[in-house]
Design an enzyme around this catalytic site. Structure first.
Site, short mmCIF file in Angstrom:
data_model
loop_
_atom_site.label_atom_id
_atom_site.label_comp_id
_atom_site.label_asym_id
_atom_site.label_seq_id
_atom_site.Cartn_x
_atom_site.Cartn_y
_atom_site.Cartn_z
N LYS A 31 22.08 41.21 41.74
CA LYS A 31 21.26 42.10 42.20
C LYS A 31 20.01 41.34 42.87
CE LYS A 31 21.04 44.99 38.68
NZ LYS A 31 20.54 45.52 37.20
N ARG A 101 15.19 43.88 35.41
CA ARG A 101 16.68 43.40 35.50
C ARG A 101 17.24 42.44 35.33
NH1 ARG A 101 17.97 49.49 36.17
NH2 ARG A 101 16.89 50.75 36.83
N GLY A 110 26.54 45.24 31.80
CA GLY A 110 25.62 46.39 30.84
C GLY A 110 25.83 45.61 29.86
N MET A 112 24.07 42.17 29.90
CA MET A 112 22.82 41.90 29.78
C MET A 112 21.19 43.03 29.66
SD MET A 112 22.96 38.04 31.78
CE MET A 112 23.93 39.47 33.26
N ARG A 345 26.28 47.00 45.14
CA ARG A 345 26.69 45.74 44.45
C ARG A 345 27.67 45.98 45.14
NH1 ARG A 345 26.46 45.68 38.17
NH2 ARG A 345 27.11 48.23 37.80
N HIS A 464 29.80 52.38 30.41
CA HIS A 464 31.06 51.38 30.46
C HIS A 464 31.67 51.21 30.36
CE1 HIS A 464 30.98 48.16 28.01
NE2 HIS A 464 29.91 47.68 28.72
N SER A 772 58.64 18.32 40.07
CA SER A 772 57.79 20.21 40.04
C SER A 772 56.96 19.60 38.41
CB SER A 772 59.10 21.31 39.16
OG SER A 772 58.31 22.28 38.82
N ASN A 776 53.27 23.62 31.35
CA ASN A 776 53.30 24.43 29.63
C ASN A 776 53.43 22.89 28.64
OD1 ASN A 776 52.89 26.80 31.05
ND2 ASN A 776 55.46 27.29 30.12
N ASP A 777 54.21 21.93 29.31
CA ASP A 777 54.24 20.52 28.06
C ASP A 777 53.38 19.75 28.29
OD1 ASP A 777 56.77 21.64 26.26
OD2 ASP A 777 57.98 20.61 27.04
N CYS A 839 55.74 24.78 38.17
CA CYS A 839 56.90 26.08 37.42
C CYS A 839 56.46 26.41 36.03
CB CYS A 839 58.23 25.66 37.56
SG CYS A 839 58.87 24.40 36.47
N TYR A 859 54.61 24.70 47.03
CA TYR A 859 55.16 25.34 46.57
C TYR A 859 54.40 25.90 44.72
CZ TYR A 859 58.83 23.61 43.92
OH TYR A 859 59.57 22.92 42.29
#
Length: 881
Positions: A31, A101, A110, A112, A345, A464, A772, A776-777, A839, A859
């Protein structure tokens, strides 16, 4: 120079000049930077100054103290405004009033705090009334100031002031706030002061500079409020110092019927239509519009009410779009017919709108394709485009409970809840809910994020609920005045149908309808704008995007979404058909090599047929197939009744089968007999799968398909494990090629999902042709968290700031990322042309994709529906280098 920047805490703007500009967004907040920029290019911006985010950070980290020199610089800033406005703060004849503000570097609508009309007291309110010859306006401003100051600065619940207002309106027979006369408002000021004194034990402060200091502190503190912290967590906003504080001369939209205030977008944020879109209120202040307390009017009506101001707003909107190269969200006030721009904005928008705006602005010559891809569409906008829609054919007229504003498109189906905490609790149980509120407030952000969709009975398109929902791509119906919400009895009704908490409803954010019960949804179609935009995306992208797919349907869908191959095909998902599961169970219970081999021979044709379908879907593209990964017990029943049924199917005694099931159970199956360990113990499994892959590939090759099979060995932790399995694969390949009298090129690589594999990646790379990362693991083992159990504590970790992100959703670049970086570097030191990808599901998360690009990965691979998201994230990573 750095020393000077640190000592400068206040940046002034106004009358065609400014200390800062849009490049100082991190220091001044979005702002503040935009106010400075607008002032510099000549927009009608009320003068003011911005306190830096560095000052906020100092305040937060130094026990709520201001940095040295800030107080003096604030006073100079006030004098700067006073000189321009030809008046003084607290003046007894012509008082200056201020707005205070917030404004962070990233928009947080909205979240703050704001204080308006600062500087009023019993003396200055009379001066304001006299100077403006408008006593009603002066006391209306005063009561608003007491309310906002009491709420924002002192923490008095807004409802206490609202109750006083409603009581007075009831006594006076007034329907709207504007029906109260000046005497009523004087009485209301006294009642508000009483509310303040009762709640705080103190009289309302009268010193304007004291008011200003407290208001600045309140904005600083709001950066660390629960709602602001939660909003940053939900939106993955990290690394910011704090909020800027913008202090500005007040202009008034509530001085009479030739005044107004409003919010507008230069284009429609839901559809992208190139037409001014928004709302305004005559004789009001800005908070009235966004709070949804009064029903605003459509911005097009301003053309009739105040044509001069409307045309100026239209012209300035076009100028701002041209200047910023983006659709703008503008706040404005009209005081006695004069237009003031209070803020601009980049406007939040839906996925569909984002794509249309991007392609339209390129066609209009306002921006080029590079700017459109880099700045106008966020990766998650593409995710929104894949939102389901309500199937209109399943909706009967009598089941429509109400029609509100189509605030944010998409279909949402869930159980009704009336408060945010319940919505968050439901989300932890994967229970879909619709959050129903009279109007949402910043305190509701947690529940809004957790809910499938949002329904409000009050508020407009810039309320809001509407703004936040659009930014998140969350379906929302706002301002549905057809329904009456009863919080006390946890229900809402349209007079004919009553819906209770826990009942199912469906909402259509594209049409604004609320429908009783659970309705069918259909997938959206992607239009020409989408195709055009994605063609630009691929021009700038130099990292490939593959998909994780185990079926021909998923593979075909992913290819339609632009996938450039398969990065993970999980073979265990192919074992769960009726005949297949019986064969794998027979293999598991076999006590001899020959019996296991016979059982696997039964599975071979099924595996081969599945691979052929996937290869066909990915003709001329690489397909990475992971060998069997989970522990064997996952294919066996657990309940006694199921064990007896399966034993009968397999022709063995239930007691024998039960003993086998017990023997295969593991204390920690994630770390047990699985992955390459299965293949080393039972090489015949690896042989069967390799044979199925290569036979399928050669048969299709002879049918004219072009294939690039890649065989991936899971859970490798030592180079010896990899070599052992690669030897089995290569020997099997040699046998297959000799038997068929034909061959095909194939690659053998590994999934890096054990920390030790990352540490010895250089040794593994001597034999591997690709890596690859199974993040996750890798995340589970690096943190020591189980994905299945971490939900019991991760929520608290995020709330307390122990973790900034859920590491299973956003890649932990600090810890897990170091292993990715290390393994890639070590692997390529040994083999410079080593192909490296990812992956895990992080492959479709934008921040994680950016990190992968920075590490030089070839990739990323993700689920089919996240392929477009990953494509855009990869393009933006390349453009941001």
């Amino acid at each position: 120079m750095e020393k000077d920047v640190k000592e400068k805490h206040v940046y002034k703007f106004g009358v065609g000049s400014a200390d800062g500009d849009k490049t100082l967004k991190e220091l001044l907040g979005g702002k503040g930077a935009n106010l400075a920029e607008m002032s510099s290019i000549g927009l009608p911006v009320p003068p003011g100054f911005t306190i830096t985010t560095e000052a906020c950070n100092y305040y937060s980290s130094h026990g709520s103290e201001w940095p040295k020199g800030l107080k003096e610089q604030v006073k100079k800033g006030v004098h700067f405004i006073e000189d321009i406005m030809k008046t003084n703060l607290g003046d007894s004849e012509h008082p200056l009033l201020l707005s205070v503000r917030s404004g962070a570097a990233v928009s947080m609508p909205g979240m703050m705090d704001t204080v308006l009309n600062l500087g009023l007291n019993d003396t200055s309110v009379e001066a304001l009334a006299s100077h403006t010859n408008n006593e009603r306006f002066a006391y209306d401003s005063y009561r608003r100031f007491i309310d906002m100051f009491g709420n924002v600065v002192m923490g008095i619940p807004h409802e206490k002031f609202e109750h006083a207002l409603e009581s007075l309106k009831s006594e006076k027979g007034a329907e709207l706030d504007t029906d109260l006369n000046k005497q009523d408002l004087k009485e209301l000021v006294n009642r508000y002061k009483a509310v303040y004194r009762k709640a705080t034990g103190y009289m309302f402060p009268t010193d304007p500079f004291e008011q200003l200091e407290w208001a600045i502190n309140a904005v600083f503190k709001s950066w660390d409020s629960d709602r602001a912290i939660k909003y940053r967590q939900i939106n993955h906003i990290t690394g910011l110092l704090g909020t800027g504080v913008n202090v500005q001369a007040m202009v008034y939209g509530n001085m009479g019927d030739d005044c107004a205030t409003g919010v507008c977008f230069t284009r429609n944020p839901s559809t992208g239509e190139n037409k001014l879109y928004g709302e305004f209120l005559v004789n009001a202040q800005g908070e009235d519009v966004v709070a949804g307390i009064r029903t605003p009017k459509d911005i097009t009506e301003l053309k009739e009410v105040m044509p001069k101001a409307y045309n100026e707003l239209l012209d300035w909107g076009k100028e701002l779009e041209k200047h910023y190269g983006n659709m703008q969200d503008i706040e404005f006030t009209i005081q006695k017919g004069t237009l003031y721009i209070l803020q601009t904005r980049n406007g939040k928008r839906t996925g569909h709108s984002a794509i249309k705006i991007a392609t339209d602005m390129v066609a209009e010559g306002l921006i080029d394709e590079r700017h459109a891809v880099k700045n106008l569409v966020e990766p998650n906008h593409l995710d929104q485009l894949l939102h389901p829609q309500i199937d209109a054919d399943t909706v009967k007229e009598k089941s429509v409970i109400g029609v509100g504003l189509a605030a944010s498109p998409g279909a949402a189906v869930g159980k009704v809840v009336f408060d945010s905490e319940k919505a968050e609790e439901a989300a932890l149980k994967d229970d879909p809910v619709i959050l129903v509120r009279i109007e949402t407030s910043p305190e509701d952000v947690g529940g809004m994020s957790a809910a499938e969709g949002i329904l409000t009975s009050r508020g407009g398109m810039t309320s809001h609920a509407a703004v936040v929902a659009r930014g998140w791509g969350k379906p929302c119906v706002a301002g549905c005045s057809d329904i009456i919400i009863d919080y006390e009895n946890l229900s809402f009704t349209n007079g004919k149908i009553t819906v209770h908490e826990g009942d199912w409803i469906s909402i259509d954010g594209a049409r604004g309808t609320v429908i009783e019960g659970r309705k069918d949804v259909i997938k959206p179609e992607l239009d020409e704008n989408y195709k055009t935009f994605m063609s630009w995306v691929d021009q700038f992208r130099d990292m490939n995007v593959r998909t994780n797919a185990d079926t021909k349907e998923d593979a075909s869908r992913a290819r339609d979404f632009g996938a450039e191959g398969i990065g993970l095909c999980r073979t265990e998902h192919m074992f769960f058909g009726e005949d297949r599961i019986r064969a794998i169970r027979r293999m598991i219970i076999s006590d001899s090599f020959e019996n296991r081999k016979d059982a696997l021979a039964t599975l071979l044709p099924y595996q081969k047929a599945d691979f052929k379908e996937i290869f066909k879907s990915m003709d001329n593209l690489p397909v990475t197939i992971r060998l069997l990964d989970p522990p064997l017990h996952e294919f066996l029943p657990e309940e006694k009744e199921d064990i007896e049924i399966v034993a009968k199917e397999l022709g063995i005694k239930p007691s024998v089968f039960a003993q086998k099931v017990r023997s295969l159970r593991e204390f920690n199956p994630m770390l047990g007999h699985r992955g390459c360990r299965l293949g080393i113990t039972y090489p015949e499994i690896t042989q069967m799968q390799t044979r199925a892959i290569l036979e399928a590939a050669i048969e299709l090759k002879n049918e004219g398909y072009t294939l690039f099979p890649e065989i991936m060995i899971p859970l490798v932790g030592t180079p010896q494990e990899f070599r052992s399995q690669k030897l089995v694969i290569d020997r099997t390949a040699k046998d297959v090629f000799e038997e068929l009298g034909d061959s095909i090129d194939y690659k053998v690589g590994t999934m890096i999902e054990i920390p030790r594999a990352a540490l010895v990646a250089g040794q593994i790379a001597k034999d591997a042709e690709f890596f690859s990362f199974g993040t996750n693991d890798l995340t589970q083992m690096t943190f020591g968290y189980s994905r299945d159990d971490a939900g019991k504590f991760l929520g608290e970790y995020l709330k307390e700031g122990i973790l900034q992100e859920d590491p299973f959703q956003v890649l932990d670049t600090e810890g897990v990322g170091q292993l990715v970086e290390m393994a890639t570097k070590k692997g390529r030191e040994q083999k410079p042309a080593l192909k490296v990808g990812i992956c895990g599901e992080h492959g479709g998360e934008p921040h994680s994709v950016t990190f992968c690009y920075q590490q030089g990965l070839n990739y990323v691979s993700c689920s089919p529906f996240r392929v477009p998201v990953a494509r855009l994230a990869a393009a933006q990573a390349a453009l941001n280098v």
